[in-house]
Design a protein around this motif. Sequence first.
Motif, mmCIF file in Angstrom:
data_model
loop_
_atom_site.group_PDB
_atom_site.id
_atom_site.type_symbol
_atom_site.label_atom_id
_atom_site.label_comp_id
_atom_site.label_asym_id
_atom_site.label_seq_id
_atom_site.Cartn_x
_atom_site.Cartn_y
_atom_site.Cartn_z
ATOM 1 N N VAL A 85 51.799 -10.107 26.357
ATOM 2 C CA VAL A 85 50.245 -10.437 26.340
ATOM 3 C C VAL A 85 49.776 -9.515 24.887
ATOM 4 C CG1 VAL A 85 50.054 -10.327 28.754
ATOM 5 C CG2 VAL A 85 49.813 -8.192 27.752
ATOM 6 N N PRO A 86 48.635 -9.927 24.857
ATOM 7 C CA PRO A 86 47.938 -9.334 23.535
ATOM 8 C C PRO A 86 47.350 -8.098 23.835
ATOM 9 C CG PRO A 86 46.513 -11.120 24.347
ATOM 10 C CD PRO A 86 47.835 -11.148 25.072
ATOM 11 N N THR A 87 46.785 -7.101 23.064
ATOM 12 C CA THR A 87 46.301 -5.982 23.083
ATOM 13 C C THR A 87 45.058 -6.230 23.882
ATOM 14 O OG1 THR A 87 47.276 -4.799 21.233
ATOM 15 C CG2 THR A 87 45.075 -4.092 21.955
ATOM 16 N N GLY A 88 44.746 -5.421 24.938
ATOM 17 C CA GLY A 88 43.388 -5.574 25.529
ATOM 18 C C GLY A 88 43.657 -5.080 27.108
ATOM 19 N N THR A 89 42.688 -5.531 27.771
ATOM 20 C CA THR A 89 42.771 -5.435 29.431
ATOM 21 C C THR A 89 42.993 -6.545 29.952
ATOM 22 O OG1 THR A 89 40.089 -5.598 29.448
ATOM 23 C CG2 THR A 89 41.196 -3.350 29.365
ATOM 24 N N HIS A 90 43.827 -6.529 30.959
ATOM 25 C CA HIS A 90 44.261 -7.778 31.780
ATOM 26 C C HIS A 90 44.146 -7.579 33.115
ATOM 27 C CE1 HIS A 90 46.138 -9.278 27.836
ATOM 28 N NE2 HIS A 90 46.207 -7.871 27.648
ATOM 29 N N THR A 91 43.942 -8.751 33.886
ATOM 30 C CA THR A 91 44.033 -8.852 35.353
ATOM 31 C C THR A 91 45.178 -9.446 35.971
ATOM 32 O OG1 THR A 91 41.774 -9.113 35.582
ATOM 33 C CG2 THR A 91 42.983 -9.686 37.422
ATOM 34 N N VAL A 92 46.302 -8.645 36.525
ATOM 35 C CA VAL A 92 47.634 -9.400 37.068
ATOM 36 C C VAL A 92 47.635 -9.832 38.416
ATOM 37 C CG1 VAL A 92 49.969 -8.696 36.841
ATOM 38 C CG2 VAL A 92 48.258 -7.590 35.438
ATOM 39 N N PHE A 93 48.032 -10.948 38.535
ATOM 40 C CA PHE A 93 48.097 -11.653 39.874
ATOM 41 C C PHE A 93 49.494 -12.066 40.203
ATOM 42 C CE2 PHE A 93 48.426 -15.749 42.154
ATOM 43 C CZ PHE A 93 47.583 -15.445 43.099
ATOM 44 N N VAL A 94 50.027 -12.057 41.336
ATOM 45 C CA VAL A 94 51.431 -12.514 42.002
ATOM 46 C C VAL A 94 51.158 -13.480 43.013
ATOM 47 C CG1 VAL A 94 51.686 -10.300 43.435
ATOM 48 C CG2 VAL A 94 53.771 -11.558 42.676
ATOM 49 N N ASN A 95 51.817 -14.632 42.603
ATOM 50 C CA ASN A 95 52.019 -15.640 43.741
ATOM 51 C C ASN A 95 52.943 -15.545 44.742
ATOM 52 O OD1 ASN A 95 50.770 -17.992 44.483
ATOM 53 N ND2 ASN A 95 52.182 -19.181 43.363
ATOM 54 N N ALA A 96 52.605 -15.419 45.918
ATOM 55 C CA ALA A 96 53.666 -15.062 46.896
ATOM 56 C C ALA A 96 54.448 -16.127 47.316
ATOM 57 C CB ALA A 96 52.810 -14.452 48.079
ATOM 58 N N ASP A 97 55.662 -15.638 47.819
ATOM 59 C CA ASP A 97 56.591 -16.766 48.310
ATOM 60 C C ASP A 97 56.470 -16.968 49.886
ATOM 61 O OD1 ASP A 97 58.223 -16.948 46.044
ATOM 62 O OD2 ASP A 97 59.635 -15.522 46.707
ATOM 63 N N SER A 98 56.927 -17.634 50.436
ATOM 64 C CA SER A 98 56.799 -18.084 51.664
ATOM 65 C C SER A 98 56.891 -16.789 52.675
ATOM 66 C CB SER A 98 57.761 -18.903 52.221
ATOM 67 O OG SER A 98 57.860 -19.367 53.590
ATOM 68 N N GLY A 99 55.999 -16.687 53.583
ATOM 69 C CA GLY A 99 55.981 -15.527 54.341
ATOM 70 C C GLY A 99 55.308 -14.257 54.111
ATOM 71 N N LEU A 100 54.637 -14.472 52.768
ATOM 72 C CA LEU A 100 54.036 -13.195 51.994
ATOM 73 C C LEU A 100 52.546 -13.724 51.698
ATOM 74 C CD1 LEU A 100 56.840 -12.004 49.905
ATOM 75 C CD2 LEU A 100 56.418 -11.337 52.174
ATOM 76 N N ILE A 101 51.898 -12.442 51.192
ATOM 77 C CA ILE A 101 50.249 -12.919 50.745
ATOM 78 C C ILE A 101 50.182 -12.522 49.491
ATOM 79 C CG2 ILE A 101 47.945 -12.230 51.172
ATOM 80 C CD1 ILE A 101 48.735 -11.304 54.066
ATOM 81 N N SER A 102 49.567 -13.333 48.681
ATOM 82 C CA SER A 102 49.537 -13.033 47.177
ATOM 83 C C SER A 102 48.557 -12.079 47.095
ATOM 84 C CB SER A 102 48.865 -14.459 46.483
ATOM 85 O OG SER A 102 49.816 -15.510 46.717
ATOM 86 N N GLU A 103 48.493 -11.412 45.745
ATOM 87 C CA GLU A 103 47.669 -10.413 45.570
ATOM 88 C C GLU A 103 47.570 -9.922 44.221
ATOM 89 O OE1 GLU A 103 49.789 -6.064 45.713
ATOM 90 O OE2 GLU A 103 49.319 -6.907 47.834
ATOM 91 N N TYR A 104 46.320 -9.238 43.766
ATOM 92 C CA TYR A 104 46.029 -8.905 42.659
ATOM 93 C C TYR A 104 46.256 -7.210 42.696
ATOM 94 C CZ TYR A 104 43.361 -13.261 41.894
ATOM 95 O OH TYR A 104 43.381 -14.770 41.757
ATOM 96 N N TYR A 105 46.580 -6.920 41.220
ATOM 97 C CA TYR A 105 46.806 -5.618 40.957
ATOM 98 C C TYR A 105 45.493 -4.784 41.067
ATOM 99 C CZ TYR A 105 48.561 -1.190 39.072
ATOM 100 O OH TYR A 105 48.909 0.028 38.995
ATOM 101 N N ASP A 106 45.523 -3.876 41.749
ATOM 102 C CA ASP A 106 46.446 -3.098 42.573
ATOM 103 C C ASP A 106 45.989 -3.361 44.267
ATOM 104 O OD1 ASP A 106 48.365 -1.241 43.523
ATOM 105 O OD2 ASP A 106 47.266 0.356 42.659
#
Length: 299
Positions: A85-106
């Motif tokens: 990623v470039p220098t700066g602030t970022h929002t990070v997201f993980v897309n869940a697999d089956s059986g789990l819940i996606s979430e954003y950090y933290d």
Amino acid sequence: DSSDNYLVQLYDGQSGFPGDPVTVPPEGISGIDAALVRGGRIAGTVIGLGGQPVESAGVVAVPTSGTYTFGGSATDANGDYSIIVPTGTHTVFVNADSGLISEYYDDQPDFGSADAVQVTAPGTTSGIDFQLAESGHITGRVTDSVSGEPIENATVTAYTTDGTFVSSTSTNATGDYDIDTNLRSGQYKVGFDGPDREFDGSPGYVGVFYSNKSTLGAANAVTVTAGQTQSGIDQQLVPCDQVGTSTTTTTGTTTTTLGGGGVCGDPVALTAGRASSELPLSVTATDGLYVLRAAVGIE
């Protein structure tokens, strides 16, 4: 070359689409050069149930400002990921697999509440880890209202009560389904639509919401507890060729009307309820039920 932290770019130094177009004459063109810029990295580990690593989970980082679109990566067998990623602030997201819940950090449920991650190129901001929680389940069976036969490849979609897309799945050969991703504890509305008759050869069905309601607002709410299964959310679908037909019985004449949320015919691509700007980009179009999903963090 990702080993040197080079950022992806389009001609002419553009970081996002559509970029600057290049017109190519019959004799060809030269001088379409690029000066690549080094970025930094965001790195971490994604684990799921029992602390086990989650492999092939999609992780996306979106800058909080600037024109760079986003960076993405998939976790390896150890659940590890690394995004340039470039220098700066970022929002990070993980897309869940089956059986789990996606979430954003933290451990946040949406883009607005996510913790920002600071990166300074060419360094790496590590330790941006995720522990994904177990999803609830909504299960049931979809059948033909006339024959009683199971409907395979019907689309079943869970929405929040205000119409935001949450998760969807398809029925199997016995008409059974299991929505098993991204269901936090709470209430949901469930939409049903038959298979695409152009590709599946089905007669076409009228889309409805549970339980046989014509609109999302009128639909019965389904209560879900994370980690548990809400079963018995069954639905019959009316075949298109039965819409408007009459049947004479000993008690009189019954007319089959739409009674559903859509129309019979070829699939349409519109929007059901409120589009979410926190889910991967795609359009799911079915007979009368449709979902517009927008790119993660991008409006």
